[in-house]
Every structure is written in C-alpha cells, then in structure tokens.
Design a protein around this motif. Structure first.
Motif, PDB file in Angstrom:
ATOM      1  N   GLY A 172      -9.315  14.633  11.001  1.00 28.12           N
ATOM      2  CA  GLY A 172      -8.611  15.855  10.624  1.00 28.12           C
ATOM      3  C   GLY A 172      -7.102  15.691  10.502  1.00 28.12           C
ATOM      4  N   ARG A 173      -6.570  14.548  10.925  1.00 26.34           N
ATOM      5  CA  ARG A 173      -5.119  14.321  10.810  1.00 26.34           C
ATOM      6  C   ARG A 173      -4.765  13.953   9.372  1.00 26.34           C
ATOM      7  N   LYS A 174      -3.570  14.336   8.964  1.00 26.40           N
ATOM      8  CA  LYS A 174      -3.078  13.974   7.645  1.00 26.40           C
ATOM      9  C   LYS A 174      -2.753  12.484   7.630  1.00 26.40           C
ATOM     10  N   ALA A 175      -2.905  11.866   6.460  1.00 29.62           N
ATOM     11  CA  ALA A 175      -2.605  10.452   6.295  1.00 29.62           C
ATOM     12  C   ALA A 175      -1.601  10.300   5.159  1.00 29.62           C
ATOM     13  N   PHE A 176      -0.635   9.402   5.371  1.00 24.45           N
ATOM     14  CA  PHE A 176       0.425   9.152   4.400  1.00 24.45           C
ATOM     15  C   PHE A 176       0.507   7.664   4.097  1.00 24.45           C
ATOM     16  N   ASP A 177       0.907   7.336   2.848  1.00 30.45           N
ATOM     17  CA  ASP A 177       1.048   5.934   2.477  1.00 30.45           C
ATOM     18  C   ASP A 177       2.403   5.404   2.950  1.00 30.45           C
ATOM     19  N   ARG A 178       2.717   4.164   2.568  1.00 30.20           N
ATOM     20  CA  ARG A 178       3.941   3.527   3.066  1.00 30.20           C
ATOM     21  C   ARG A 178       5.206   4.186   2.553  1.00 30.20           C
ATOM     22  N   LYS A 179       5.105   4.928   1.431  1.00 26.64           N
ATOM     23  CA  LYS A 179       6.269   5.623   0.871  1.00 26.64           C
ATOM     24  C   LYS A 179       6.416   7.044   1.411  1.00 26.64           C
ATOM     25  N   GLY A 180       5.457   7.450   2.244  1.00 27.54           N
ATOM     26  CA  GLY A 180       5.499   8.813   2.772  1.00 27.54           C
ATOM     27  C   GLY A 180       4.756   9.815   1.924  1.00 27.54           C
ATOM     28  N   THR A 181       4.049   9.347   0.897  1.00 25.10           N
ATOM     29  CA  THR A 181       3.251  10.224   0.035  1.00 25.10           C
ATOM     30  C   THR A 181       1.935  10.541   0.734  1.00 25.10           C
TER      31      THR A 181
ATOM     32  N   GLU B 285      -0.238   3.187  11.721  1.00 25.64           N
ATOM     33  CA  GLU B 285       0.354   3.738  12.939  1.00 25.64           C
ATOM     34  C   GLU B 285       0.127   5.236  12.984  1.00 25.64           C
ATOM     35  N   LEU B 286       0.062   5.755  14.197  1.00 28.47           N
ATOM     36  CA  LEU B 286       0.026   7.193  14.398  1.00 28.47           C
ATOM     37  C   LEU B 286       1.460   7.615  14.709  1.00 28.47           C
ATOM     38  N   VAL B 287       2.072   8.352  13.765  1.00 25.01           N
ATOM     39  CA  VAL B 287       3.469   8.758  13.893  1.00 25.01           C
ATOM     40  C   VAL B 287       3.563  10.271  13.747  1.00 25.01           C
ATOM     41  N   GLU B 288       4.104  10.903  14.776  1.00 25.54           N
ATOM     42  CA  GLU B 288       4.288  12.361  14.761  1.00 25.54           C
ATOM     43  C   GLU B 288       3.014  13.090  14.350  1.00 25.54           C
ATOM     44  N   GLY B 289       1.899  12.656  14.888  1.00 23.59           N
ATOM     45  CA  GLY B 289       0.627  13.326  14.661  1.00 23.59           C
ATOM     46  C   GLY B 289      -0.048  13.014  13.338  1.00 23.59           C
ATOM     47  N   ALA B 290       0.516  12.093  12.548  1.00 24.06           N
ATOM     48  CA  ALA B 290      -0.079  11.730  11.261  1.00 24.06           C
ATOM     49  C   ALA B 290      -0.330  10.230  11.223  1.00 24.06           C
ATOM     50  N   LEU B 291      -1.310   9.833  10.426  1.00 23.88           N
ATOM     51  CA  LEU B 291      -1.624   8.424  10.255  1.00 23.88           C
ATOM     52  C   LEU B 291      -0.763   7.866   9.128  1.00 23.88           C
ATOM     53  N   ARG B 292       0.043   6.858   9.440  1.00 19.31           N
ATOM     54  CA  ARG B 292       0.898   6.191   8.444  1.00 19.31           C
ATOM     55  C   ARG B 292       0.250   4.863   8.081  1.00 19.31           C
ATOM     56  N   VAL B 293      -0.168   4.751   6.821  1.00 21.91           N
ATOM     57  CA  VAL B 293      -0.859   3.562   6.331  1.00 21.91           C
ATOM     58  C   VAL B 293       0.136   2.742   5.509  1.00 21.91           C
ATOM     59  N   PRO B 294       0.346   1.460   5.853  1.00 20.92           N
ATOM     60  CA  PRO B 294       1.387   0.665   5.191  1.00 20.92           C
ATOM     61  C   PRO B 294       1.002   0.087   3.823  1.00 20.92           C
ATOM     62  N   PHE B 295       0.333   0.886   3.011  1.00 18.76           N
ATOM     63  CA  PHE B 295      -0.061   0.466   1.672  1.00 18.76           C
ATOM     64  C   PHE B 295       0.243   1.602   0.706  1.00 18.76           C
ATOM     65  N   ASP B 296       0.375   1.277  -0.600  1.00 20.61           N
ATOM     66  CA  ASP B 296       0.613   2.294  -1.619  1.00 20.61           C
ATOM     67  C   ASP B 296      -0.647   3.115  -1.870  1.00 20.61           C
ATOM     68  N   ARG B 297      -0.447   4.363  -2.225  1.00 27.26           N
ATOM     69  CA  ARG B 297      -1.547   5.276  -2.511  1.00 27.26           C
ATOM     70  C   ARG B 297      -2.477   4.704  -3.588  1.00 27.26           C
ATOM     71  N   ALA B 298      -1.901   4.079  -4.609  1.00 26.78           N
ATOM     72  CA  ALA B 298      -2.712   3.517  -5.706  1.00 26.78           C
ATOM     73  C   ALA B 298      -3.673   2.444  -5.194  1.00 26.78           C
ATOM     74  N   LEU B 299      -3.193   1.571  -4.302  1.00 28.56           N
ATOM     75  CA  LEU B 299      -4.058   0.523  -3.746  1.00 28.56           C
ATOM     76  C   LEU B 299      -5.170   1.143  -2.903  1.00 28.56           C
ATOM     77  N   ILE B 300      -4.826   2.152  -2.133  1.00 24.49           N
ATOM     78  CA  ILE B 300      -5.812   2.832  -1.286  1.00 24.49           C
ATOM     79  C   ILE B 300      -6.876   3.496  -2.165  1.00 24.49           C
ATOM     80  N   LYS B 301      -6.426   4.135  -3.230  1.00 22.92           N
ATOM     81  CA  LYS B 301      -7.351   4.823  -4.138  1.00 22.92           C
ATOM     82  C   LYS B 301      -8.323   3.851  -4.799  1.00 22.92           C
ATOM     83  N   GLU B 302      -7.894   2.588  -5.001  1.00 20.99           N
ATOM     84  CA  GLU B 302      -8.730   1.575  -5.644  1.00 20.99           C
ATOM     85  C   GLU B 302      -9.609   0.802  -4.674  1.00 20.99           C
ATOM     86  N   ALA B 303      -9.585   1.149  -3.385  1.00 19.86           N
ATOM     87  CA  ALA B 303     -10.389   0.436  -2.384  1.00 19.86           C
ATOM     88  C   ALA B 303     -11.876   0.547  -2.727  1.00 19.86           C
ATOM     89  N   PRO B 304     -12.649  -0.485  -2.402  1.00 18.98           N
ATOM     90  CA  PRO B 304     -14.094  -0.426  -2.652  1.00 18.98           C
ATOM     91  C   PRO B 304     -14.710   0.829  -2.026  1.00 18.98           C
TER      92      PRO B 304
END
Length: 122
Positions: free
Chosen positions: A12-21, A60-79
């Motif tokens: 249920g936590r929000k997730a953000f990419d490495r750019k904060g998107t 990382e879990l930062v200020e209640g959100a999951l920060r993922v160190p990858f770009d949104r585009a790469l995440i979207k293309e994950a298998p």
C-alpha cells in the motif's frame, strides 16, 4: 533495504523511481525462499496496468515511501510473471538480469559432506 521491516508494512505504500517520479503502489511483497527476507515488490503501475517487479535491495524506504533506484521506463519493461504466484529461481534470475544486478554465486559444495566426524582419511 532495511531487513527488519515487516513486509506487510510495505503493501500500500507509494513507490518512486530514482528521479522521484511516482511509479505506483506496492501491491505485494515476495520473500526469498531460503532466508525469508523480503526480496521483490510488485508495484501496481496504474489503475488498469499490470504489476512490475522491483528488487527491494538496493531500494530504500524513505519517509514512508519505497524509493527504487531505477528509471520508471526500465521498471515498466520488467518481465511480467503475474502476481499472486511464486517466483521461480529462473524468473528471479531474469529479473536480476533485467535490472543489471549481480547475484551472488551459489556457495561452493561442502567438501566435508558425507564424511563421518572424527574419522581420518586413509
């Protein structure tokens, strides 16, 4: 990522990419079969979108959100393996390769396996 975090608290936590998107919301958490440590999160990327798997290490879990160190585009293309099912070792390997992460090689075989303790080799 902090290993003392209860994986149920990630859902249920929000997730953000490495750019904060904003990527989406954590839908499910997958534990490592051998250690029981949270290893993957499935991120719901939109109301009618599929879930994308992201590695929890090095996220990382930062200020209640999951920060993922990858770009949104790469995440979207994950298998896409679907959610709610077990990830096989082969599927995990595909995800590690997709994110360019090295995984530790399996430990070397135990050379003492099968020997009786206290017996000397002849």
């Amino acid at each position: 990522m902090q290993t003392d975090i209860d994986p149920r608290n990630l859902i249920g936590r929000k997730a953000f990419d490495r750019k904060g998107t904003k990527i989406g919301t954590v839908d499910e958490v997958y534990l490592d079969d051998a250690t029981g440590i949270p290893e993957w999160a499935a991120i719901r990327m939109g109301l009618f979108s599929r879930d994308a798997f992201v590695p929890l290490e090095p996220s990382e879990l930062v200020e209640g959100a999951l920060r993922v160190p990858f770009d949104r585009a790469l995440i979207k293309e994950a298998p896409d393996f679907g959610v709610g099912r077990h990830l096989s070792p082969e599927q995990e390997l595909q995800l590690y390769h997709h994110y360019g992460l090295d995984i530790a090689p399996p430990p070397p075989p135990d050379r003492e396996f099968g020997k009786i303790a206290g017996k000397e080799e002849a």
